[in-house]
Design an enzyme around this catalytic site. Structure first.
Site, short mmCIF file in Angstrom:
data_model
loop_
_atom_site.label_atom_id
_atom_site.label_comp_id
_atom_site.label_asym_id
_atom_site.label_seq_id
_atom_site.Cartn_x
_atom_site.Cartn_y
_atom_site.Cartn_z
N HIS A 138 0.81 -1.23 0.00
CA HIS A 138 0.00 0.00 0.00
C HIS A 138 0.84 1.28 0.00
O HIS A 138 0.28 2.36 -0.17
CB HIS A 138 -0.93 0.04 1.22
CG HIS A 138 -1.95 -1.06 1.25
ND1 HIS A 138 -2.81 -1.30 0.20
CD2 HIS A 138 -2.24 -2.00 2.20
CE1 HIS A 138 -3.59 -2.34 0.51
NE2 HIS A 138 -3.26 -2.78 1.71
N ASP A 174 -3.13 -10.86 -1.70
CA ASP A 174 -3.59 -10.25 -0.44
C ASP A 174 -5.08 -9.89 -0.59
O ASP A 174 -5.54 -9.57 -1.68
CB ASP A 174 -2.76 -8.99 -0.20
CG ASP A 174 -2.91 -8.42 1.19
OD1 ASP A 174 -2.00 -8.61 2.00
OD2 ASP A 174 -3.93 -7.73 1.46
ZN LIG Z 1 -4.04 -7.04 3.23
#
Ligand SMILES: [Zn+2]
Ligand SMILES: [Zn+2]
Length: 390
Positions: A138, A174
């Site tokens: 991220h 993920d």
């Molecule tokens: Zn995650």
């Protein structure tokens, strides 16, 4: 796939990654990586040509290949003095990704480890390599986000490109959209980023729509498969087989980079997909086959999300490392590892590598399957068509 196809697999480990710690009560507790490392070590998977590797230093100046100078300056300043004023927009204040002492050094060690995995795979010292502490997908060019400070994956992919690698495929399993890696390369046709995740309508970071297929100069270089809460492993794998396999084969990458977050597990406290450890083993096997069939075997793997620190993370990544190395899991988790879990977490360890089947109501299953099939149909006409893979 049997280990006889090749020899050495590297497990990259740098003690300094233990310092990547947002403090007591934060979900990304470093003990999760420690317990995974120790389960791999004590399960006998680091035998023969499979061994641990310490990373070479990563030049901090090269962080600027992915991150903006003002952001790097903010990280360094807060790393020295976490109570200093947080520059607005840096993502480092209170909240998901709070500043901590030594943050720069710890995040740099994580990045160095993923780059080392890439280095070993590229120079042939290892056919596959894994960094358990990596997968900070991220982190954005100009800000921290979602527990991620430096984007080790984007830095490793950039490093590969600088070595002359022509094409890299990135697959992110993920449960959250791999937004930071996608943003880093959304205008670069040399990097195909693929993310299968719980839909942004229900989960952080809110992006990763099916029609998000890359920047204007590189349409088709990003592929997103958003899935509904309640999606089970069979539906997940069906989508993978329908779109990920053909597009990666057509793209014919030189290297496959994968983020193996295990927060898609049914029991994960932060998300709502319904995968089991067996489903994850099936995904790892698909990725392994794809690495050999489409990428000359060159496979760089990292950890990622996963917030069941004792029950899921250590087993999911030990299962992954067994797949990379062609090793056999012991029937039960080693007793000395079980003792370590009790000592470090005061909770009861899982005793084997099997978990419970999941139950999903018929209506939820039908909706999840319908949404996945709709995404697959859409992607056939958009991303797959652009790669001549439909
Ligand atoms: Zn995650
Ligand atoms: Zn292999």
């Amino acid at each position: 796939m049997a280990g006889s196809r090749h020899d050495g697999v590297a497990l990259v480990w740098d003690e300094r990654v233990r310092g990547y710690d947002f403090g007591a009560g934060h979900p990304l507790a470093p003990v999760r990586v420690e317990l995974a490392l120790e389960l791999i070590r004590r399960s006998g998977l680091l035998r023969g040509p499979h061994r641990e590797a310490v990373p070479e230093p990563f030049d901090p100046d090269d962080l600027a290949r992915v991150h903006h100078p003002a952001y790097l300056e903010a990280v360094r300043a807060l790393s020295r003095q976490p109570t200093a004023t947080v520059p607005p927009g840096s993502g480092l204040g209170y909240g998901d990704t709070p500043a901590f002492l030594g943050m720069h050094e710890a995040a740099l060690a994580v990045a160095a480890s993923t780059v080392e995995a890439a280095r070993r795979v590229l120079d042939g010292r290892a056919v596959h390599a894994m960094n358990l502490a990596g997968g900070l997908h991220h982190a954005m060019p100009d800000r921290a986000a979602g527990f991620c400070v430096y984007n080790d994956l984007a830095l490793a992919i950039d490093w590969l490109l600088r070595q002359g690698v022509e094409r890299v495929a990135y697959i992110d399993i993920d449960v959250h959209h791999g937004d930071g890696v996608e943003v880093a390369f959304r205008d670069d046709p040399r990097v195909l980023t693929i993310s299968l995740h719980e839909s942004g309508r229900f989960l952080f970071p809110g992006t990763g729509d099916v029609d998000d297929i890359g920047g204007p100069g590189a349409l088709g270089s990003a592929m997103n498969v958003p899935l509904l809460p309640g999606t089970t492993g069979d539906v997940w794998l069906g989508a993978f087989d329908a779109v990920v396999e053909p597009v990666v084969r057509a793209f014919a990458p030189d290297v496959l980079v994968t983020q193996l977050g295990c927060d898609s597990h049914a029991s994960d406290p932060l998300a709502h997909l319904m995968l089991t450890l067996d489903d994850m083993a099936a995904i790892h096997a698909r990725l392994h086959a794809l690495a050999h069939e489409a990428a000359g075997g060159r496979w760089v793997a990292t950890g990622g999300g996963g917030y069941r620190l004792v029950d899921v993370v250590p087993r999911a990544w030990t299962i992954a490392f067994a797949e990379l190395s062609g090793g056999r899991l012991p029937p039960e988790t080693p007793l000395d590892w079980q003792d370590l879990v009790r000592e470090r977490t005061r909770s009861e360890p899982p005793v084997d590598f099997v978990d419970d089947p999941v139950e999903v109501a018929d209506g939820i299953r039908r909706d999840a399957l319908g949404a996945a099939e709709e995404a697959v149909e859409r992607l056939r006409r958009t991303v797959l068509a652009r790669h001549g893979a439909s």
